[in-house]
Each structure stands twice: as structure tokens, then as C-alpha cells.
Enzyme design. Structure first.
Site, PDB file in Angstrom:
ATOM      1  CB  THR A 138      -0.918   0.025   1.124  1.00 24.09           C
ATOM      2  OG1 THR A 138      -0.242  -0.102   2.310  1.00 24.09           O
ATOM      3  CG2 THR A 138      -1.836  -1.102   1.195  1.00 24.09           C
ATOM      4  CD1 TRP A 139       5.272   4.213   0.031  1.00 16.76           C
ATOM      5  CD2 TRP A 139       6.531   3.299  -1.256  1.00 16.76           C
ATOM      6  NE1 TRP A 139       6.388   5.071   0.030  1.00 16.76           N
ATOM      7  CE2 TRP A 139       7.032   4.597  -1.104  1.00 16.76           C
ATOM      8  CE3 TRP A 139       7.172   2.512  -2.517  1.00 16.76           C
ATOM      9  CZ2 TRP A 139       8.221   5.179  -1.647  1.00 16.76           C
ATOM     10  CZ3 TRP A 139       8.284   3.295  -3.152  1.00 16.76           C
ATOM     11  CH2 TRP A 139       8.994   4.176  -2.510  1.00 16.76           C
TER      12      TRP A 139
ATOM     13  CG  ASP B  22       3.476  -4.192   4.023  1.00 17.94           C
ATOM     14  OD1 ASP B  22       3.804  -4.472   5.037  1.00 17.94           O
ATOM     15  OD2 ASP B  22       3.947  -3.219   3.296  1.00 17.94           O
TER      16      ASP B  22
ATOM     17  CE1 TYR C  68       5.551   2.509   3.373  1.00 15.76           C
ATOM     18  CE2 TYR C  68       3.582   0.850   3.168  1.00 15.76           C
ATOM     19  CZ  TYR C  68       5.026   1.193   3.216  1.00 15.76           C
ATOM     20  OH  TYR C  68       5.948   0.243   2.905  1.00 15.76           O
TER      21      TYR C  68
ATOM     22  CD  GLN D  37       7.877  -5.107   4.260  1.00 14.69           C
ATOM     23  OE1 GLN D  37       7.587  -4.015   3.769  1.00 14.69           O
ATOM     24  NE2 GLN D  37       6.712  -5.407   4.833  1.00 14.69           N
TER      25      GLN D  37
ATOM     26  CE1 TYR E 236      11.480  -1.919  -0.606  1.00 12.30           C
ATOM     27  CE2 TYR E 236      11.893  -3.259   1.323  1.00 12.30           C
ATOM     28  CZ  TYR E 236      12.234  -2.310   0.374  1.00 12.30           C
ATOM     29  OH  TYR E 236      13.473  -1.618   0.511  1.00 12.30           O
TER      30      TYR E 236
ATOM     31  CG  LEU F 288       5.464  -5.920  -9.984  1.00 14.84           C
ATOM     32  CD1 LEU F 288       3.990  -5.330 -10.618  1.00 14.84           C
ATOM     33  CD2 LEU F 288       5.743  -7.005 -10.787  1.00 14.84           C
TER      34      LEU F 288
END
Length: 277
Positions: free
Chosen positions: A19-20, A48, A53, A163, A191, A194
Site C-alpha cells: 500500500t505504499w 502491508d 506511508y 521485509q 516488497y 515490480l
């Protein structure tokens, strides 16, 4: 859904939702909430987030998204290093709980190494566990030396995950950190699988995906899902992209495909500094 076993014995989804930067744009709020809920429908039940964030905006959005569905999800949040002390962590945790609208965080992580000694941070985590405000704790962005240090402090072996930045193009942890974690059955929560979209634009991945009837993002995620003890947490606030990512579960990579990807994105030939985004 593939599951990964935490050291405590609890099973969690191997493909979750990051959810960053989600929650930063008020005009996209409902779209992002709907996307998270669709992810839960598809089995991406590990979510997460972090107090960092959006300075709490992401946690607040997650809290709204999981309302009425608390029993379906495993919520991970992270504490700032400067709040990871005996004095400050309880207040930070309380603020996260209020934003998330829940009674306890399933997995509470130290976001990265700071000035607070690891022994004190672990003591604070354990205090929150006794108070029922968190169920488990872990860390993020800690290298092999710091994980060894953590393992040596009282209750440090209760860590549930590290993480880390880990994807096809960022394989440095495979030299020493990943083997160290696997020996102790500590999963990696990967994390930026992509690389914020950069990885899926690389021509070698695009060509591989076309050859094998997948999209580049599905290949990148499927590669992580093929690794033992790895949880992938791609982030998206768009339903179409979420559903595309989830289809990686239907495209497990063969041994031959994994070997082909090793040739395209070689593993490290020596130790390297831990990478972060």
C-alpha cells in the site's frame, strides 16, 4: 492460494497487497478501497502498510477497506525507527490501531534500522504482545549482520519476517542473507516486486512473457512465488492491474522457465550491500 508458514506456525498468503503511496490522492480513495477489497476476494488477504506511508493516510485507507472483514485479513504495519523505543512505540502502535480501526496488528515491523538499540526495540515489541496490541513482530531492511545481532538479543529469535527489496532484478540477498533466513525458517516479505513498474518494462522480461503467454508482471510475481519462504506484496490501486497480478497464481513457472530467467537475470556472484527503496 499458496501459503507461507511463519516461525510461529501461522500460515499466511504468499501473495499479498502492498500500500505504499496508496491513500495519498483523495480523488482516488474509493477506487483504492475497492481495489483492496477485490484483492481480499481473490485471496490476497495479507495487507502491508506503515505509519510512514502518507503519514498515516495509507493505514486509514486500509482500515476503511477491511471494515467488516477483519477476520479475513492478516494486517502488517511498520513503525518508524525513531518511534521504535520503549517510550515511543506504544503511542505509535496506538495511533496505527486507531487508523486501522482494529484491536491488534497481526504483524508489526521495525521499518529499518535506526538509533534505538535492537534489544530495546524487541523489548518494546514483546511488551505490545503482552498487552494484546500486536500478535507478532518482525523487521524490515535488516542485513545479515543486523539479523545476527537481532538473533542474539533476548527474545530476538521471535522475529517472524525480514521485509526486503527482492525481485528478479534485485537478487543480492541470495548470496548470504536469504540462505541465513532460510536456515532459520524466517520468511522474506518481498516488497517492490515490480520495481515500481521499471522491471516490467525491461525488454528481456517483456520478450520472455510474450514467449510464455504471460504478462511481464505475472512473470515477475510468479518468479517470487516459486521461491521457498517468500511472500510477495505488489502494490496497485487499480482493479485491472490487481486482477492481472493475481493471475500469476495460475501460471506457476516450470524448472526450465526458472532456468531461463536465471540466465536473463543472473543471481549474484558475490556479496553486495543490502538494497532499499
Amino acid at each position: 492460494m499458496k501459503k507461507v508458514t511463519l516461525p510461529c506456525g501461522e500460515l499466511v498468503a504468499a501473495l499479498g497487497q502492498g500500500t505504499w503511496r496508496i491513500g495519498d490522492d483523495p480523488t482516488r480513495r474509493q477506487e483504492e478501497i475497492d481495489c483492496l477489497r477485490r484483492g481480499i476476494d481473490l485471496g490476497l488477504t495479507l495487507i502491508d502498510t506503515a505509519e510512514m506511508y502518507g503519514e498515516g493516510h495509507s493505514e486509514a485507507l486500509v482500515g476503511q477497506a477491511v471494515e467488516g472483514r477483519r477476520d479475513e485479513v492478516f494486517i502488517v504495519s511498520k513503525v518508524y525507527p525513531h518511534n521504535a523505543s520503549l517510550r515511543s512505540m506504544p503511542g505509535s502502535c496506538d495511533n496505527s490501531l486507531k487508523r486501522l480501526r482494529i484491536d491488534a496488528i497481526d504483524l508489526y515491523l521495525l521499518h529499518w534500522e535506526g538509533d534505538v538499540p535492537l534489544a530495546e526495540t524487541v523489548e518494546a515489541f514483546e511488551g505490545l504482545k503482552r498487552a494484546g496490541k500486536i500478535r507478532h513482530w518482525g523487521v524490515s531492511n535488516l542485513d545479515t549482520a543486523l539479523m545476527r545481532e537481532l538473533n542474539d538479543v533476548p527474545d530476538g529469535a521471535a522475529v517472524q519476517t525480514d521485509q526486503l527489496l527482492y525481485n528478479l532484478g534485485r537478487r543480492g540477498i541470495e548470496w548470504d542473507l536469504l540462505p541465513w533466513l532460510r536456515e532459520r525458517r524466517i520468511p522474506v516479505m518481498a516488497y517492490s516486486p515490480l520495481e515500481e513498474g521499471r522491471l516490467v518494462r525491461r525488454c528481456e522480461l517483456v520478450d520472455f512473457a510474450k514467449k510464455h503467454g504471460m504478462t511481464p508482471s505475472q512473470v515477475a510475481i510468479a518468479w517470487l512465488l516459486a521461491q521457498d519462504g517468500v511472500i510477495a506484496i505488489p502494490k496497485t490501486g487499480k482493479r485491472k492491474r490487481l486482477e492481472e497480478n493475481a493471475l500469476a497464481l495460475e501460471h506457476p513457472l516450470t524448472t526450465a522457465q526458472l532456468q531461463e530467467l536465471d540466465a536473463l537475470f543472473p543471481p549474484p556472484k558475490g556479496p553486495s550491500l543490502l538494497e532499499m527503496i
